[in-house]
Motif scaffolding. Structure first.
Motif, mmCIF file in Angstrom:
data_model
loop_
_atom_site.group_PDB
_atom_site.id
_atom_site.type_symbol
_atom_site.label_atom_id
_atom_site.label_comp_id
_atom_site.label_asym_id
_atom_site.label_seq_id
_atom_site.Cartn_x
_atom_site.Cartn_y
_atom_site.Cartn_z
ATOM 1 N N ILE A 23 43.841 51.159 40.175
ATOM 2 C CA ILE A 23 44.696 51.788 39.039
ATOM 3 C C ILE A 23 44.021 51.371 37.671
ATOM 4 C CG2 ILE A 23 46.437 52.482 37.716
ATOM 5 C CD1 ILE A 23 48.035 52.771 40.189
ATOM 6 N N PRO A 24 44.158 50.144 37.390
ATOM 7 C CA PRO A 24 43.411 49.607 36.153
ATOM 8 C C PRO A 24 42.148 49.543 36.081
ATOM 9 C CG PRO A 24 44.357 47.737 37.447
ATOM 10 C CD PRO A 24 45.001 48.975 37.939
ATOM 11 N N THR A 25 41.549 49.559 37.228
ATOM 12 C CA THR A 25 40.033 49.884 37.538
ATOM 13 C C THR A 25 39.473 51.100 37.196
ATOM 14 O OG1 THR A 25 40.099 48.163 39.258
ATOM 15 C CG2 THR A 25 37.859 49.529 39.063
ATOM 16 N N MET A 26 40.337 52.208 37.339
ATOM 17 C CA MET A 26 39.981 53.210 36.680
ATOM 18 C C MET A 26 40.175 53.705 35.376
ATOM 19 S SD MET A 26 42.009 55.794 39.601
ATOM 20 C CE MET A 26 41.485 57.206 38.872
ATOM 21 N N ILE A 27 41.057 52.827 34.783
ATOM 22 C CA ILE A 27 41.208 52.886 33.304
ATOM 23 C C ILE A 27 40.010 52.257 32.606
ATOM 24 C CG2 ILE A 27 42.516 52.066 31.422
ATOM 25 C CD1 ILE A 27 45.166 52.205 33.257
ATOM 26 N N GLN A 28 39.584 50.854 33.334
ATOM 27 C CA GLN A 28 38.327 50.215 32.716
ATOM 28 C C GLN A 28 37.034 51.181 32.806
ATOM 29 O OE1 GLN A 28 36.502 47.131 35.159
ATOM 30 N NE2 GLN A 28 36.526 45.909 33.358
ATOM 31 N N LEU A 29 36.992 51.988 33.874
ATOM 32 C CA LEU A 29 35.903 52.608 34.121
ATOM 33 C C LEU A 29 35.564 53.986 33.010
ATOM 34 C CD1 LEU A 29 33.013 52.842 35.854
ATOM 35 C CD2 LEU A 29 34.664 54.108 37.526
ATOM 36 N N MET A 30 36.780 54.371 32.435
ATOM 37 C CA MET A 30 36.910 55.380 31.867
ATOM 38 C C MET A 30 36.708 55.012 30.386
ATOM 39 S SD MET A 30 40.144 57.806 32.822
ATOM 40 C CE MET A 30 41.234 56.635 32.960
ATOM 41 N N VAL B 261 30.810 47.105 34.463
ATOM 42 C CA VAL B 261 30.878 48.601 34.827
ATOM 43 C C VAL B 261 30.343 48.776 36.233
ATOM 44 C CG1 VAL B 261 30.113 51.004 34.122
ATOM 45 C CG2 VAL B 261 30.601 49.518 32.502
ATOM 46 N N ARG B 262 29.223 48.176 36.445
ATOM 47 C CA ARG B 262 28.673 48.365 37.963
ATOM 48 C C ARG B 262 29.492 47.846 39.074
ATOM 49 N NH1 ARG B 262 24.461 48.474 34.450
ATOM 50 N NH2 ARG B 262 22.805 49.914 35.039
ATOM 51 N N ILE B 263 30.170 46.821 38.672
ATOM 52 C CA ILE B 263 30.900 46.204 39.934
ATOM 53 C C ILE B 263 32.344 46.979 40.262
ATOM 54 C CG2 ILE B 263 29.753 43.970 39.512
ATOM 55 C CD1 ILE B 263 32.378 42.709 38.180
ATOM 56 N N PHE C 123 32.915 49.321 41.602
ATOM 57 C CA PHE C 123 33.121 50.111 43.055
ATOM 58 C C PHE C 123 33.627 49.032 43.947
ATOM 59 C CE2 PHE C 123 29.152 47.739 43.643
ATOM 60 C CZ PHE C 123 29.136 47.566 45.098
ATOM 61 N N LEU C 124 33.252 47.757 43.799
ATOM 62 C CA LEU C 124 33.985 46.813 44.578
ATOM 63 C C LEU C 124 35.559 46.865 44.714
ATOM 64 C CD1 LEU C 124 31.890 43.695 43.598
ATOM 65 C CD2 LEU C 124 31.618 44.917 45.811
ATOM 66 N N VAL C 125 36.022 47.127 43.736
ATOM 67 C CA VAL C 125 37.577 47.188 43.678
ATOM 68 C C VAL C 125 38.092 48.446 44.416
ATOM 69 C CG1 VAL C 125 39.701 47.480 42.198
ATOM 70 C CG2 VAL C 125 38.042 46.310 41.327
ATOM 71 N N PHE C 126 37.436 49.475 44.332
ATOM 72 C CA PHE C 126 37.747 50.901 45.029
ATOM 73 C C PHE C 126 37.537 50.690 46.610
ATOM 74 C CE2 PHE C 126 36.539 52.542 40.735
ATOM 75 C CZ PHE C 126 37.715 53.129 40.498
#
Length: 480
Positions: free
Chosen positions: A172-179, A74-76, A78-81
Motif C-alpha cells: 500500500i505505501p509502495t503504491m503511494i510512493q510510485l504515484m 522508483v525502479r525498485i 517492483f520488489l515490494v509488490f
C-alpha cells in the motif's frame, strides 16, 4: 516507513507463523518440529530480512551511479509488490518458504532504500535544513514500527486468519510512493557532478528552492567539483584504500555497527517476548507494545526538531549514553524481578535510540564524504548495518536463553564505547558545507598518515640488525 514496518510486523503474529510452520512440517513429513528447531526456523525468517538488506546495500553504489537517486527508488518498487504477493499467498499454497523469500526481498528493497533515501535528502536539502531533513527517515521508521504495532492488535489484524494479509500490506505505501515520486526532480548534485547537465541542475534547484537564490548553491557545488581529483564515483575498494578519508570511514564503521549492536533490534524483533519475561500479563502485552511505538514517534520528532539547534554530537552522545544506562537497568531489573523498571528501561532504550542514533548516522554518512565517495560510503555503511542487524536478529534468542538477564550488558558496553568515540573523535558538522567538513577531517587524516609512516620506519629499523633504514632519498647505513 517500510523498513520500520518490516522490523515489527513479525512480532505480533509470531505464534501463528510458528504454528503454520509446524502444521506444514506435519503435513509434509508426518512429524512436528521440536522447540529448538522451531526457534531456529523462526529466527531465520526474522533475520533473513537483514540478509536481503545487506545484499541490497551492496548494490547501492552501482544503482545510484547508473539511475540516479530518485530513479533508483522508483525502479525498485517492483520488489515490494513481488514480496507482498509471496507472503500474502504463502498460507494458501502451504509454503513457509514463500514467507522466507518474501522477507528476503523486502529486506533487499529496504537495504537499497535505507541508503538511497538519506543520500537523496542530504543532496537536495539546503545547508541550514540538512539536519532536519536528514532525520526525517528515522521518524518514518518509527511510524512504520508504530503502524505495524497498531495493526497487529488482536482487534485488528492480530488474529490467526489475518497474518498473511498483515505481512502483505507493504504494497500500500509502495503504491503511494510510485504515484508521487516520479513527479519529483532528480538530485541537483547528481545532475551537475555526475551527469554534467547544468540546465537540469538549475531546473531541479528552482523546483526545490522556489524563493531562494540558487546561484550561491551552484557555486558551492562547483567548488566541491573542482576539489575532487575525479568526479567519477569511487569504488568500495578505492574508498577503503583512500587515506584522505580514513577517519571518515572509521567513523561510519563505528556508527553503523554501534547502531545495530546497541540492542535496539533485539527490542524491536522480540518486544513481546521481552515483556512476557518481564512478567506483564499476556493480554496486556500488545497494548504495552503499542505504547512504546507511540514513544518512538514522539522521540523521533524531538530529535528532528532539535537537531538544528543542538547539533549532531549531543544527540548521538546523549542517545547512546542513555541507551547504555537503560540496558544496564534492564539487567538489574530482571535480576531483582522489578517488572516496572524493566518496562521503563525498554521504553528508555527506544526513546534514546529514536532521538539521535536512529537517524544521525545516515545523515552524517552523507555529510562526511564528497560526491565522488558518497555512494561507496553508503554501500559500506549499509552492509555493516545489515550484517549487524542479522547478527542480532539471529543470535539474540539464543543469547537470551544462555546468558539470561546479563545479555543486555553486552549492549551496555557497545553503547558506551560509541558515545566515547563520538565525544573524542567526531567534530560537529552542523551548518558546514561538504567541503568544510572534509577539511575538518583532513588534519586528523594527515596525523594518522604521519603516525603510520613513523611506525613503518621504526619497524624497518628494528628488523635490520645493522640499523639500516631505507629513506625516500636513498639508503643510510649505520654500521656498528
Amino acid at each position: 516507513m517500510l523498513y520500520g514496518f518490516n522490523l515489527a510486523v513479525v512480532n505480533s503474529p509470531a505464534q501463528y507463523i510458528k504454528q503454520f510452520f509446524n502444521q506444514t512440517m506435519v503435513a509434509r513429513n508426518r512429524t512436528s518440529l521440536d522447540n529448538e528447531a522451531l526457534t531456529l526456523f523462526y529466527s531465520v525468517t526474522v533475520s533473513v530480512f537483514a540478509i536481503g538488506g545487506m545484499v541490497g546495500s551492496l548494490l547501492v553504489g552501482m544503482l545510484v551511479t547508473r539511475f540516479g537517486r530518485k530513479g533508483t527508488l522508483v525502479r525498485i518498487t517492483f520488489l515490494v509488490f513481488l514480496a507482498g504477493a509471496l507472503m500474502g499467498f504463502s498460507r494458501r499454497f502451504g509454503s513457509p518458504e514463500m514467507i522466507v523469500v518474501g522477507r528476503f526481498i523486502t529486506g533487499l528493497h529496504s537495504g537499497i532504500s535505507l541508503s538511497v533515501v538519506p543520500m537523496y535528502l542530504g543532496e537536495i536539502a539546503p545547508k541550514n535544513l540538512r539536519g532536519f531533513l536528514g532525520l526525517m527517515p528515522s521518524i518514518f521508521i518509527c511510524i512504520g514500527v508504530f503502524v505495524a504495532q497498531i495493526l497487529g492488535l488482536h482487534e485488528l489484524l492480530g488474529k490467526e486468519e489475518h497474518w498473511p494479509l498483515f505481512l502483505s500490506l507493504v504494497v500500500i505505501p509502495t503504491m503511494i510512493q510510485l504515484m508521487l515520486l516520479p513527479w519529483f526532480p532528480e538530485s541537483p548534485r547528481y545532475l551537475l557532478m555526475e551527469k554534467k547537465n547544468v540546465h537540469a541542475t538549475v531546473t531541479a534547484l528552482k523546483w526545490y528552492r522556489t524563493k531562494a537564490n540558487i546561484q550561491a548553491e551552484i557555486e558551492e557545488m562547483q567548488e566541491e567539483q573542482r576539489s575532487l581529483t575525479s568526479v567519477q564515483s569511487v569504488s568500495v575498494i578505492g574508498l577503503l584504500k583512500d587515506r584522505s578519508v580514513r577517519w571518515q570511514v572509521i567513523t561510519v564503521v563505528v556508527f553503523n555497527i554501534g547502531m545495530q549492536l546497541s540492542g535496539i533490534d533485539a527490542i524491536w524483533f522480540y518486544t513481546n517476548s521481552i515483556f512476557e519475561d518481564a512478567g506483564i500479563p499476556v493480554p496486556q502485552i500488545q497494548y504495552t507494545t503499542v505504547g512504546t511505538g507511540a514513544i518512538e514517534v514522539i522521540a523521533g520528532c524531538i530529535g528532528c526538531f532539535t537537531i538544528e539547534r543542538l547539533g549532531r554530537r549531543p544527540l548521538m552522545i546523549g542517545g547512546f549514553t542513555f541507551m547504555g544506562i537503560c540496558c544496564a537497568g534492564i539487567t538489574l531489573s530482571l535480576l531483582f524481578e522489578n517488572h516496572y523498571i524493566s518496562v521503563a528501561c525498554v521504553v528508555g532504550i527506544i526513546a534514546g535510540f529514536c532521538i539521535g542514533p536512529a537517524g544521525v548516522p545516515f545523515l552524517m554518512t552523507a555529510e562526511l564524504f564528497k560526491q565522488s565517495h558518497r555512494p561507496a560510503a553508503y554501500t559500506v555503511s549499509g552492509c555493516l548495518n545489515w550484517l549487524s542487524n542479522f547478527t542480532i536478529g539471529f543470535v539474540f534468542p539464543f543469547l537470551q536463553m544462555s546468558a539470561g538477564a546479563y545479555c543486555y550488558m553486552v549492549f551496555f558496553c557497545i553503547c558506551m564505547a560509541v558515545a566515547v568515540y563520538m565525544f573524542f573523535v567526531v567534530p560537529e558538522t552542523q551548518n558546514k558545507t561538504f567541503v568544510e567538513i572534509s577539511q575538518m577531517f583532513a588534519a586528523r587524516n594527515r596525523r594518522l598518515d604521519e603516525s603510520m609512516e613513523l611506525g613503518h620506519t621504526l619497524k624497518l629499523a628494528k628488523m635490520n640488525g645493522y640499523g639500516a633504514v631505507d629513506l625516500e632519498g636513498g639508503a643510510i647505513e649505520k654500521k656498528m
